[in-house]
Design an enzyme around this catalytic site. Structure first.
Site, PDB file in Angstrom:
ATOM      1  N   ASP A 112       0.840  -1.198   0.000  1.00  0.00           N
ATOM      2  CA  ASP A 112       0.000   0.000   0.000  1.00  0.00           C
ATOM      3  C   ASP A 112       0.877   1.251   0.000  1.00  0.00           C
ATOM      4  O   ASP A 112       1.704   1.436   0.885  1.00  0.00           O
ATOM      5  CB  ASP A 112      -0.923  -0.011   1.229  1.00  0.00           C
ATOM      6  CG  ASP A 112      -2.104   0.935   1.062  1.00  0.00           C
ATOM      7  OD1 ASP A 112      -1.895   2.093   0.652  1.00  0.00           O
ATOM      8  OD2 ASP A 112      -3.235   0.514   1.349  1.00  0.00           O
ATOM      9  N   SER A 160      -7.080   3.948  -1.508  1.00  0.00           N
ATOM     10  CA  SER A 160      -6.852   2.510  -1.377  1.00  0.00           C
ATOM     11  C   SER A 160      -8.118   1.704  -1.621  1.00  0.00           C
ATOM     12  O   SER A 160      -8.043   0.529  -1.989  1.00  0.00           O
ATOM     13  CB  SER A 160      -6.311   2.182   0.011  1.00  0.00           C
ATOM     14  OG  SER A 160      -5.030   2.721   0.155  1.00  0.00           O
ATOM     15  N   ASP A 211      -9.558  -2.123   7.324  1.00  0.00           N
ATOM     16  CA  ASP A 211      -9.086  -1.057   6.446  1.00  0.00           C
ATOM     17  C   ASP A 211      -9.402  -1.411   4.985  1.00  0.00           C
ATOM     18  O   ASP A 211      -9.728  -2.552   4.657  1.00  0.00           O
ATOM     19  CB  ASP A 211      -7.580  -0.852   6.650  1.00  0.00           C
ATOM     20  CG  ASP A 211      -7.117   0.510   6.135  1.00  0.00           C
ATOM     21  OD1 ASP A 211      -7.800   1.507   6.414  1.00  0.00           O
ATOM     22  OD2 ASP A 211      -6.090   0.563   5.453  1.00  0.00           O
ATOM     23  N   THR A 213      -8.000  -2.020   2.019  1.00  0.00           N
ATOM     24  CA  THR A 213      -7.485  -3.104   1.173  1.00  0.00           C
ATOM     25  C   THR A 213      -8.066  -4.466   1.558  1.00  0.00           C
ATOM     26  O   THR A 213      -8.683  -5.126   0.717  1.00  0.00           O
ATOM     27  CB  THR A 213      -5.943  -3.117   1.165  1.00  0.00           C
ATOM     28  OG1 THR A 213      -5.482  -1.799   0.866  1.00  0.00           O
ATOM     29  CG2 THR A 213      -5.404  -4.097   0.143  1.00  0.00           C
ATOM     30  N   ASP A 360       2.274   2.821   3.236  1.00  0.00           N
ATOM     31  CA  ASP A 360       1.398   3.964   2.976  1.00  0.00           C
ATOM     32  C   ASP A 360       1.409   4.968   4.128  1.00  0.00           C
ATOM     33  O   ASP A 360       1.486   6.173   3.904  1.00  0.00           O
ATOM     34  CB  ASP A 360      -0.019   3.431   2.752  1.00  0.00           C
ATOM     35  CG  ASP A 360      -1.055   4.525   2.606  1.00  0.00           C
ATOM     36  OD1 ASP A 360      -0.995   5.259   1.602  1.00  0.00           O
ATOM     37  OD2 ASP A 360      -1.928   4.649   3.488  1.00  0.00           O
ATOM     38  N   HIS A 404      -1.370   2.418  -5.140  1.00  0.00           N
ATOM     39  CA  HIS A 404      -1.028   3.801  -5.527  1.00  0.00           C
ATOM     40  C   HIS A 404       0.263   4.174  -4.821  1.00  0.00           C
ATOM     41  O   HIS A 404       0.734   3.430  -3.958  1.00  0.00           O
ATOM     42  CB  HIS A 404      -2.124   4.784  -5.082  1.00  0.00           C
ATOM     43  CG  HIS A 404      -2.418   4.668  -3.618  1.00  0.00           C
ATOM     44  ND1 HIS A 404      -1.594   5.192  -2.650  1.00  0.00           N
ATOM     45  CD2 HIS A 404      -3.415   4.024  -2.947  1.00  0.00           C
ATOM     46  CE1 HIS A 404      -2.078   4.899  -1.458  1.00  0.00           C
ATOM     47  NE2 HIS A 404      -3.172   4.178  -1.597  1.00  0.00           N
TER      48      HIS A 404
HETATM   49 ZN   LIG Z   1      -3.068   6.083   1.803  1.00  0.00          ZN
END
Ligand SMILES: [Zn+2]
Ligand SMILES: *[C@@H]1O[C@H](CO)[C@@H](O)[C@H](O)[C@H]1NC(C)=O
Ligand SMILES: *[C@@H]1O[C@H](CO)[C@@H](O)[C@H](O)[C@H]1NC(C)=O
Ligand SMILES: *[C@@H]1O[C@H](CO)[C@@H](O)[C@H](O)[C@H]1NC(C)=O
Length: 601
Positions: A112, A160, A211, A213, A360, A404
């Protein structure tokens, strides 16, 4: 509908052009920056919320989840037609891809927020600290496969949730979507389709299991902040019943009733109890419980392992608390061993998603010292999966990519009024042995324990204990120490900047960026299809095709169930808006004003 502009800040007020194709609304959203009034209107919900809750009794600051909230409020009402070139992409799965295949395992890894620069940063860092030759590479580097384009339906910069929906459903959607398509239509996921076909399924993460993902593989909600609902879906209370066999990660607080200390649910549902009593899960809630799994050799499925109240600490901090929290590679090893054992005598293998979730977060915090350790742990986990595949008798494939990039990271930074130096300094990252997040937590604990301390004394303590001892910075400026002492709640950005600037590492945002991210793979049957530069949805389509499962069948079933429930879409919209407002006020109350100031929100 006076609040239209508030709801859809990214959409322009120009009427849609019917000739421009099905994603015209998206196109307008992408062409026009939000107006100043729209930006003001979205206020709290724009960009990213950093949520800090000061738990008074313990004096501990808990860093909660990072949210890209605006995303969930601005998705277009129109679903993307299957002919949309962006949604469809050049990828053409072999139709019909469904059918009997040789027994297979599929491991999908998500880094992530890891962009290409994170790899350069980490590779150099490792060469530097380990005295390795100039051509030394990470395991990931040796399995580079291509790159992935990441835009969502309503923004060039995905979050995400839309990113993971592209993987789980193979479909583009709006920022905030948890396996939902524009227009509140759920889409079947590769994990659900795999479970249906007899595969064992697993999710391993270092952040909350609720979360975005992990949520996208095993739940369907309109937007990512509905974590209470996501937890219920994940244990088997969703539209398809139980679809996950193994879950290891953080986010325990979402599974405990609000009557329990350590809960962050708004309601009094005991999700752990539902999981164990109704859906048959074995439950492990701490390090001792993790150790009882014997690295996966003593597991009965289904298994729910929640090893932190929220996030598992950054690897740079966790390694000093290894008796409290398992690492990503430890959890991945346990999951592989357990799923392998559980499928030894069956016709189908397993599907396992492993996320290096907090790369991330280090990006959001602009903390390069924390990020390189996260990436190294992810690389180690990638190697562990490759070794597993090498040894396994069952055919298997590893595909790894990012949803991303986060932070707009650059391995260069030009100081104001100075010439460029044509270098960056990994030694600065090497000297730090704690994250900016951990230093901030220690600072806030200290301040609440010694409220009467003078500013000078506090500055000295910060310098000795945090800046010199943990961050390894011997030359703090008065200005920096004074900023930390006078405004401790904004310390995170100051600590991160102290490291980044000395290392000459640059960041352009505390949010995400639109750069293409790398794809990595073990190679193997069919993986040529995701070589080169692909759309993120191509990765999702590949996952389903490799397993020979049909996500569309699950999509039809989910959508039929939704119709059968008879919730008209306008009702759904209202309900969604109201949940969103409640969430916002609940979370908004916890957001320190200084945080918003320092991120220009
Ligand atoms: Zn993020
Ligand atoms: C806990 O949940 C119950 C019902 O779900 C609700 O009525 C109550 O207000 C909640 N309590 C707190 C402290 O949030
Ligand atoms: C194996 O798992 C069971 C059930 O969780 C547990 O009671 C037992 O202590 C574990 N065995 C070992 C050796 O850790
Ligand atoms: C970090 O390093 C310093 C010395 O360099 C040491 O005193 C400190 O205990 C270390 N911190 C941790 C968490 O190990």
């Amino acid at each position: 509908m006076s609040s239209q502009s508030e709801r859809t800040p990214l959409l322009s007020d120009r009427p849609p052009n019917p000739d421009a194709g099905p994603s015209n609304q998206d196109a307008n959203a992408l062409k026009n920056p939000p107006s100043a009034s729209a930006r003001r209107a979205t206020g709290l919900r724009e960009i990213v919320l950093f949520i800090w809750a000061l738990v008074a009794t313990a004096g501990v600051v808990v860093l909660a989840v990072v949210l890209q909230h605006h995303s969930s409020t601005s998705h277009p009402a129109q679903p993307i037609a299957p002919t949309d070139p962006v949604a469809g992409g050049p990828y053409s799965p072999t139709p019909p891809s469904v059918g009997k295949k040789k027994k297979r395992n599929l491991i999908f890894m998500v880094s992530d927020g890891m962009g290409p620069t994170s790899l350069s940063l980490t590779r150099t860092f490792r060469q530097f600290v380990s005295g390795l030759p100039m051509d030394d590479t990470l395991t990931l580097d040796r399995h580079f496969w291509g790159s992935s384009r990441t835009r969502s339906t309503n923004s060039w910069v995905t979050d995400s949730a839309a990113g993971a929906t592209a993987f789980s459903c193979g479909r583009k959607s709006y920022n905030g979507a948890i396996s939902m398509l524009p227009g509140h239509k759920p889409c079947g996921t590769v994990l659900e389709a795999a479970k249906r076909r007899g595969f064992r399924t697993g999710l391993v993460v270092t952040t909350d299991l609720t979360d975005a993902t992990p949520a996208c593989f095993a739940s369907h909600v309109d937007f990512r902040m509905q974590m209470d609902e996501i937890a219920l879906h994940e244990v088997g209370e969703g539209p398809l019943g139980r679809v996950v066999d193994l879950m290891l990660g953080g986010g325990r607080c979402h599974f405990l009733p609000n009557t329990t200390a350590g809960s962050c649910r708004a309601d009094d549902i005991d999700v752990v109890r539902l999981a164990t009593e109704k859906h048959g899960f074995a439950y492990k809630g701490d390090r001792q419980g993790f150790d009882e799994l014997r690295r996966g050799k003593n597991v009965s499925l289904p298994l729910l392992g929640l090893f932190a109240a929220a996030d598992i600490p950054f690897e740079i901090d966790r390694r000093h608390m290894a008796d409290v929290y398992p690492s990503l590679s430890e959890m991945a090893e346990a999951a592989l061993t357990a799923l392998d054992a559980a499928t030894r005598d069956s016709d189908e293998g397993f599907f396992l998603m492993i996320e290096g979730s907090r790369i991330d977060h280090a990006g959001h915090f602009n903390d390069p010292a924390a990020q390189v350790r996260e990436v190294l742990e992810y690389d180690k986990t990638f190697k562990l999966v490759l070794d597993f595949l090498d040894k396994s008798d069952t055919e298997g494939v590893l595909v790894a990519t990012s949803d991303h990039e986060t932070g707009g990271l650059a391995t260069a930074w030009q100081a104001p009024n100075e010439l460029p130096v044509y270098n960056w300094y990994p030694a600065v990252l090497a000297r730090a042995n704690a994250s900016a997040e951990h230093c901030t937590r220690l600072l806030l604990q200290h301040v609440s324990a010694y409220p009467a301390e003078s500013e000078r004394a506090l500055m000295d303590w910060i310098n000795q204990e945090l800046v010199i001892r943990r961050l390894g910075i011997p030359d703090a400026l008065e200005m920096e120490l004074s900023a930390l002492a006078t405004n401790p709640t904004a310390a995170l950005t100051v600590f991160s900047k102290m490291i980044s600037q000395r290392a000459r590492v640059g960041w352009s945002t505390h949010g995400h960026s639109a750069v293409d991210v790398n794809v990595y793979s073990s190679g193997g049957p069919g993986t040529e299809k995701i070589r080169g530069n692909v759309e993120n949805t191509d990765i999702g389509k590949f996952l389903a095709e490799y397993l020979g499962v049909d996500v569309d069948e699950i999509t039809r079933e989910l959508q039929d169930k939704l119709v059968a429930q008879g919730v008209p879409s306008s009702e759904k919209e209202k309900e969604r808006a109201s949940v969103e407002e409640q969430e916002l006020s609940r979370l908004g109350a916890q957001v320190g004003g200084e945080w918003k100031e320092s991120f220009g929100m």
